[in-house]
Scaffold this motif. Structure first.
Motif, PDB file in Angstrom:
ATOM      1  N   GLY A  87      -1.517  78.902  55.219  1.00 14.80           N
ATOM      2  CA  GLY A  87      -0.742  79.067  56.443  1.00 14.80           C
ATOM      3  C   GLY A  87      -0.728  77.811  57.287  1.00 14.80           C
ATOM      4  O   GLY A  87       0.308  77.433  57.849  1.00 14.80           O
ATOM      5  N   ASP A  88      -1.882  77.142  57.370  1.00 15.78           N
ATOM      6  CA  ASP A  88      -1.960  75.882  58.121  1.00 15.78           C
ATOM      7  C   ASP A  88      -0.996  74.839  57.556  1.00 15.78           C
ATOM      8  O   ASP A  88      -0.282  74.162  58.301  1.00 15.78           O
ATOM      9  N   MET A  89      -0.987  74.712  56.243  1.00 17.20           N
ATOM     10  CA  MET A  89      -0.172  73.679  55.623  1.00 17.20           C
ATOM     11  C   MET A  89       1.324  73.989  55.719  1.00 17.20           C
ATOM     12  O   MET A  89       2.145  73.073  55.859  1.00 17.20           O
ATOM     13  N   VAL A  90       1.683  75.271  55.662  1.00 14.44           N
ATOM     14  CA  VAL A  90       3.095  75.643  55.841  1.00 14.44           C
ATOM     15  C   VAL A  90       3.556  75.290  57.245  1.00 14.44           C
ATOM     16  O   VAL A  90       4.623  74.680  57.442  1.00 14.44           O
ATOM     17  N   ALA A  91       2.751  75.642  58.261  1.00 15.80           N
ATOM     18  CA  ALA A  91       3.096  75.306  59.640  1.00 15.80           C
ATOM     19  C   ALA A  91       3.131  73.793  59.844  1.00 15.80           C
ATOM     20  O   ALA A  91       4.007  73.255  60.530  1.00 15.80           O
ATOM     21  N   TYR A  92       2.167  73.110  59.241  1.00 13.27           N
ATOM     22  CA  TYR A  92       2.094  71.652  59.335  1.00 13.27           C
ATOM     23  C   TYR A  92       3.354  70.995  58.758  1.00 13.27           C
ATOM     24  O   TYR A  92       3.946  70.094  59.365  1.00 13.27           O
ATOM     25  N   ARG A  93       3.791  71.455  57.588  1.00  7.18           N
ATOM     26  CA  ARG A  93       4.968  70.876  56.950  1.00  7.18           C
ATOM     27  C   ARG A  93       6.242  71.182  57.731  1.00  7.18           C
ATOM     28  O   ARG A  93       7.136  70.325  57.870  1.00  7.18           O
ATOM     29  N   LEU A  94       6.351  72.405  58.235  1.00  3.13           N
ATOM     30  CA  LEU A  94       7.533  72.759  59.028  1.00  3.13           C
ATOM     31  C   LEU A  94       7.611  71.919  60.298  1.00  3.13           C
ATOM     32  O   LEU A  94       8.692  71.443  60.681  1.00  3.13           O
ATOM     33  N   ALA A  95       6.461  71.734  60.955  1.00  2.00           N
ATOM     34  CA  ALA A  95       6.448  70.920  62.164  1.00  2.00           C
ATOM     35  C   ALA A  95       6.715  69.449  61.843  1.00  2.00           C
ATOM     36  O   ALA A  95       7.334  68.727  62.634  1.00  2.00           O
ATOM     37  N   TRP A  96       6.258  68.989  60.693  1.00  3.44           N
ATOM     38  CA  TRP A  96       6.502  67.603  60.276  1.00  3.44           C
ATOM     39  C   TRP A  96       7.997  67.353  60.103  1.00  3.44           C
ATOM     40  O   TRP A  96       8.545  66.350  60.579  1.00  3.44           O
ATOM     41  N   ARG A  97       8.681  68.266  59.419  1.00  7.74           N
ATOM     42  CA  ARG A  97      10.106  68.088  59.138  1.00  7.74           C
ATOM     43  C   ARG A  97      10.961  68.331  60.375  1.00  7.74           C
ATOM     44  O   ARG A  97      11.979  67.667  60.571  1.00  7.74           O
ATOM     45  N   GLY A  98      10.578  69.287  61.189  1.00 11.19           N
ATOM     46  CA  GLY A  98      11.339  69.556  62.406  1.00 11.19           C
ATOM     47  C   GLY A  98      10.616  69.031  63.622  1.00 11.19           C
ATOM     48  O   GLY A  98      10.494  69.725  64.632  1.00 11.19           O
TER      49      GLY A  98
END
Length: 218
Positions: A87-98
């Motif tokens: 879950g951390d990494m999914v949120a991290y990647r979404l925030a990175w891209r957006g």
């Protein structure tokens, strides 16, 4: 909740429910993922204790206790910790891209902005322990994961601390449920005390995270 989990105890569905709750908790912090992990551990421990009390104590202990019982607790810790990191990494990647979108959203909140600045400074200094503390604080996991993505922290900086945070949180939550179920059974008293201990850890984490601010203010 205990009755529902009790009917699923010993089946893969327990791990599926726990995993989904922990993964989604980073996006919806109001989900009681910690309470669910405690309840699952309490149910498993209480079921084992009840089995030991029925029939021949030696036979029941050989079948339900010992290594198989501890293996179930270990599996629950591993499941919750893995789901936490995912879950951390999914949120991290979404925030990175957006990043721009999330940056504007965080910028509208003074508290989130301050938390983002503290995160960047802490990771730069190598003090990623704040990621571990934030995992216990209310909504702290969301702020840290999204903030790390927005700040474009590298995976090497964020992932090890996320894994340590998830493991520490999962082990603590499962331990609370396990000992509560062993000592107090599956009545409401055991889970209630375990949940209070989980909230106490969250309050302590918030206090420790705010200590640098208080020192700076002084």
């Amino acid at each position: 909740m205990l009755e529902s989990l009790g009917s699923l105890s010993g089946t893969p569905w327990v791990y599926v429910i726990v995993s989904l709750s922990v993964v989604l908790d980073v996006f919806v912090p109001i989900l009681p993922s910690g309470v669910l992990v405690i309840a699952a551990a309490t149910t498993a421990a209480g079921t084992s204790t009840a089995a030991d009390a029925v029939g021949s104590v030696r036979v029941a202990t050989a079948v339900h206790g010992g290594a198989p019982h501890l293996a179930e607790m270990f599996s629950l810790v591993l499941c919750a910790a893995t789901a936490s990191v995912l879950g951390d990494m999914v949120a991290y990647r979404l925030a990175w891209r957006g990043g721009d979108r999330f940056d504007r959203a965080i910028g509208r909140s003074r508290r989130l902005s301050a938390a983002q600045e503290r995160l960047g400074a802490a990771l730069t200094r190598g003090g990623g322990g704040i990621v571990v503390l934030a995992r216990f604080a209310p909504a702290g996991r969301s702020v840290v994961s999204l903030g790390a993505g927005v700040a474009h922290r590298t995976v090497r900086e964020f992932l090890p601390w996320s894994a340590l945070a998830g493991l520490a949180w999962a082990a603590y939550s499962v331990s609370l449920g396990y000992f509560g179920g062993q000592w107090l059974g599956t009545s409401w008293v055991g889970p209630a005390l375990s949940v209070l201990a989980l909230f106490a850890a969250g309050s302590a984490a918030v206090f420790l995270m705010r200590r640098p601010e208080r020192r700076a203010a002084r």
